[in-house]
Design an enzyme around this catalytic site. Structure first.
Site, PDB file in Angstrom:
ATOM      1  N   LYS A  23      -1.332  95.736  53.111  1.00 14.29           N
ATOM      2  CA  LYS A  23       0.049  95.817  53.107  1.00 14.29           C
ATOM      3  C   LYS A  23       0.744  96.042  52.075  1.00 14.29           C
ATOM      4  O   LYS A  23       1.497  96.566  51.880  1.00 14.29           O
ATOM      5  CB  LYS A  23      -0.019  94.106  52.573  1.00 14.29           C
ATOM      6  CG  LYS A  23      -0.456  93.585  54.213  1.00 14.29           C
ATOM      7  CD  LYS A  23      -0.887  92.083  53.938  1.00 14.29           C
ATOM      8  CE  LYS A  23      -1.053  91.322  53.031  1.00 14.29           C
ATOM      9  NZ  LYS A  23      -2.636  90.847  53.186  1.00 14.29           N
ATOM     10  N   ARG A  98       2.613  83.044  54.283  1.00 16.64           N
ATOM     11  CA  ARG A  98       1.253  83.293  55.147  1.00 16.64           C
ATOM     12  C   ARG A  98       0.733  81.796  55.376  1.00 16.64           C
ATOM     13  O   ARG A  98      -0.573  81.757  55.967  1.00 16.64           O
ATOM     14  CB  ARG A  98       0.773  82.951  53.099  1.00 16.64           C
ATOM     15  CG  ARG A  98      -0.248  84.483  53.277  1.00 16.64           C
ATOM     16  CD  ARG A  98      -0.954  84.536  51.697  1.00 16.64           C
ATOM     17  NE  ARG A  98      -1.545  84.890  51.343  1.00 16.64           N
ATOM     18  CZ  ARG A  98      -1.610  86.708  50.399  1.00 16.64           C
ATOM     19  NH1 ARG A  98      -0.565  86.402  50.151  1.00 16.64           N
ATOM     20  NH2 ARG A  98      -2.632  87.252  50.085  1.00 16.64           N
ATOM     21  N   ARG A 137     -11.993  98.713  45.385  1.00 20.55           N
ATOM     22  CA  ARG A 137     -10.014  99.065  44.952  1.00 20.55           C
ATOM     23  C   ARG A 137      -9.868  98.851  43.692  1.00 20.55           C
ATOM     24  O   ARG A 137     -10.206  98.376  43.137  1.00 20.55           O
ATOM     25  CB  ARG A 137      -8.823  98.704  46.553  1.00 20.55           C
ATOM     26  CG  ARG A 137      -8.392  97.073  46.721  1.00 20.55           C
ATOM     27  CD  ARG A 137      -8.057  96.662  47.111  1.00 20.55           C
ATOM     28  NE  ARG A 137      -7.751  95.513  46.447  1.00 20.55           N
ATOM     29  CZ  ARG A 137      -6.347  94.581  47.545  1.00 20.55           C
ATOM     30  NH1 ARG A 137      -6.099  95.189  49.143  1.00 20.55           N
ATOM     31  NH2 ARG A 137      -6.433  93.445  47.281  1.00 20.55           N
ATOM     32  N   ARG A 171      -8.111  93.880  40.002  1.00 21.52           N
ATOM     33  CA  ARG A 171      -7.776  92.334  40.561  1.00 21.52           C
ATOM     34  C   ARG A 171      -8.839  91.691  40.061  1.00 21.52           C
ATOM     35  O   ARG A 171     -10.026  92.153  40.486  1.00 21.52           O
ATOM     36  CB  ARG A 171      -7.685  92.229  41.810  1.00 21.52           C
ATOM     37  CG  ARG A 171      -6.447  92.479  41.786  1.00 21.52           C
ATOM     38  CD  ARG A 171      -5.137  92.294  42.969  1.00 21.52           C
ATOM     39  NE  ARG A 171      -5.776  91.254  43.745  1.00 21.52           N
ATOM     40  CZ  ARG A 171      -5.212  91.035  44.689  1.00 21.52           C
ATOM     41  NH1 ARG A 171      -4.315  92.011  45.326  1.00 21.52           N
ATOM     42  NH2 ARG A 171      -4.930  89.945  45.461  1.00 21.52           N
ATOM     43  N   ARG A 182     -10.380  84.808  50.844  1.00 20.81           N
ATOM     44  CA  ARG A 182      -9.347  85.127  51.390  1.00 20.81           C
ATOM     45  C   ARG A 182      -9.861  85.312  52.709  1.00 20.81           C
ATOM     46  O   ARG A 182      -8.449  84.878  54.200  1.00 20.81           O
ATOM     47  CB  ARG A 182      -9.249  86.068  50.652  1.00 20.81           C
ATOM     48  CG  ARG A 182      -8.860  86.003  48.700  1.00 20.81           C
ATOM     49  CD  ARG A 182      -9.318  86.602  48.357  1.00 20.81           C
ATOM     50  NE  ARG A 182      -8.441  87.693  47.861  1.00 20.81           N
ATOM     51  CZ  ARG A 182      -8.180  88.556  47.170  1.00 20.81           C
ATOM     52  NH1 ARG A 182      -9.565  89.183  47.392  1.00 20.81           N
ATOM     53  NH2 ARG A 182      -7.292  90.010  48.253  1.00 20.81           N
TER      54      ARG A 182
HETATM   55  P1  AMP Z   1      -2.271  89.310  47.188  1.00 28.06           P
HETATM   56  O1  AMP Z   1      -1.560  89.977  46.356  1.00 28.06           O
HETATM   57  O2  AMP Z   1      -1.170  89.321  48.560  1.00 28.06           O
HETATM   58  O3  AMP Z   1      -3.679  89.076  48.013  1.00 28.06           O
HETATM   59  O4  AMP Z   1      -2.472  87.415  47.802  1.00 28.06           O
HETATM   60  C1  AMP Z   1      -3.225  87.461  46.217  1.00 28.06           C
HETATM   61  C2  AMP Z   1      -3.334  85.955  45.856  1.00 28.06           C
HETATM   62  O5  AMP Z   1      -2.340  84.782  45.686  1.00 28.06           O
HETATM   63  C3  AMP Z   1      -3.685  84.774  47.354  1.00 28.06           C
HETATM   64  O6  AMP Z   1      -5.727  85.076  47.374  1.00 28.06           O
HETATM   65  C4  AMP Z   1      -3.158  84.009  46.871  1.00 28.06           C
HETATM   66  O7  AMP Z   1      -4.245  82.990  45.639  1.00 28.06           O
HETATM   67  C5  AMP Z   1      -2.114  83.570  46.285  1.00 28.06           C
HETATM   68  N1  AMP Z   1      -0.691  83.617  46.805  1.00 28.06           N
HETATM   69  C6  AMP Z   1      -0.320  85.604  47.329  1.00 28.06           C
HETATM   70  N2  AMP Z   1       1.133  85.667  48.461  1.00 28.06           N
HETATM   71  C7  AMP Z   1       0.558  84.170  48.833  1.00 28.06           C
HETATM   72  C8  AMP Z   1       1.469  82.867  49.732  1.00 28.06           C
HETATM   73  N3  AMP Z   1       2.328  83.699  49.907  1.00 28.06           N
HETATM   74  N4  AMP Z   1       1.314  81.869  50.371  1.00 28.06           N
HETATM   75  C9  AMP Z   1       0.155  80.964  48.601  1.00 28.06           C
HETATM   76  N5  AMP Z   1      -1.014  81.822  48.542  1.00 28.06           N
HETATM   77  C10 AMP Z   1      -0.267  83.333  48.193  1.00 28.06           C
END
Ligand code: AMP
Length: 228
Positions: A23, A98, A137, A171, A182
Site C-alpha cells: 500500500k 481499517r 523491509r 519499523r 497484524r
Molecule cells: P501501517 O503503517 O498502516 O502498517 O500501520 C501500523 C500500525 O498502526 C497498525 O498495525 C495499527 O496498530 C496502527 N494503525 C494504522 N492505521 C490504523 C487505522 N486506520 N486504524 C487503527 N490502527 C491503525
C-alpha cells in the site's frame, strides 16, 4: 474533528490490503504520478508516538502488539490532516479505513464537503508470503523510499536510490510475531471493507503478487480512468 475538506473536485482513493501488500509503495507512486497526497495513518501514528503526544502514548502499546488503535484516535488524527489545504489536490488513503466504523465516519466527513470515495483498490496477496516480505523491509529515513533485503536492494549498498540518503530504518512492528497479529487484525476487522466498497460499486481488485512496476501500471490505469 476540526475543519472541513473542501476541494473543487479532487479524487479520494483508498488502498486496501493486508500489511505487506504494498500500500505504501503504491501510494507513493500515485503521489508522484497524479500529484495526490498520501495519507498514511500508520505514519501519522508513528509520528505521534515519536512526539510523545497523548494520542501517541495511548497508541504505542497497541501498535507494538499488532492490534488496531481506537477509531477515536485515528479519526481525530485523520480528520485533522484531511482539513489541511494540500489535501485539496486529492488524496490516497493508505492504511485507512481499517474498520467499518472508520469507513462510515470517512463517508460522513467527505459528504460534508460534497465528496465521496471515488475508488477503493484492493491489493490481493498471498498472506503466507507477507511474513517474509515484511520481515525484510526497510525504508530510507530521509525520503521514505521502501527497500527489501531480497526483493529491492538499493543500487549502491546503504544509499537511497531516490534521495542519496545514507540512513535506513526498520519499523519496530515489522517482525514475524507482530505480523501474525497484524494479519489477524486485518482479516477480522479490515477485510469486511472489501465487501463494503463492492456494495457501493467503488471497488477495484488488483493482483498484487507480481513485480512492483506491473502492479503500479495496473493501478495507474485504474486511477487514470477513474479520474478522467
Ligand atoms: P501501517 O503503517 O498502516 O502498517 O500501520 C501500523 C500500525 O498502526 C497498525 O498495525 C495499527 O496498530 C496502527 N494503525 C494504522 N492505521 C490504523 C487505522 N486506520 N486504524 C487503527 N490502527 C491503525
Amino acid at each position: 474533528m476540526e475543519g472541513a475538506y473542501s476541494p473543487a473536485r479532487a479524487p479520494v482513493l483508498i488502498l486496501l490490503g493486508p500489511p505487506g501488500a504494498g500500500k505504501g509503495t503504491q501510494a507513493r507512486m500515485l503521489e508522484e504520478r497524479f500529484g495526490l497526497v498520501q495519507l498514511s495513518t500508520g505514519d501519522m501514528l508513528r509520528a505521534a508516538v515519536a512526539a510523545g503526544s497523548k494520542a501517541g502514548t495511548e497508541a504505542k502499546a497497541v501498535m507494538e502488539a499488532g492490534g488496531l488503535v481506537s477509531d477515536r484516535i485515528v479519526l481525530d488524527i485523520l480528520a485533522d490532516r484531511l482539513s489541511q489545504p494540500d489535501c485539496a489536490k486529492g488524496v490516497v488513503l493508505d492504511g485507512f479505513p481499517r474498520t467499518t466504523g472508520q469507513a462510515k465516519a470517512l463517508d460522513a466527513l467527505l459528504a460534508e464537503a460534497g465528496q465521496q470515495v471515488d475508488t477503493a483498490i484492493a491489493l490481493e496477496v498471498d498472506d503466507v508470503k507477507m511474513v517474509t516480505r515484511i520481515a525484510g523491509r526497510y525504508t530510507c529515513a530521509g525520503c521514505g523510499e521502501g527497500y527489501h533485503d531480497s526483493f529491492k536492494v538499493p543500487k549502491v549498498e546503504g544509499t537511497c536510490d531516490h534521495c542519496g540518503g545514507r540512513e535506513m530504518k526498520r519499523r519496530a512492528d515489522d517482525n514475524a510475531k507482530t505480523v501474525m497479529s497484524r494479519l489477524d487484525a486485518y482479516h477480522a476487522q479490515t477485510a469486511p471493507l472489501i465487501e463494503y466498497y463492492a456494495e457501493k460499486g467503488t471497488l477495484k481488485r488488483v493482483d498484487a503478487m507480481g513485480p512492483i512496476e506491473e502492479i503500479s501500471g495496473q493501478i495507474a490505469r485504474l486511477v487514470a480512468a477513474a479520474t478522467a
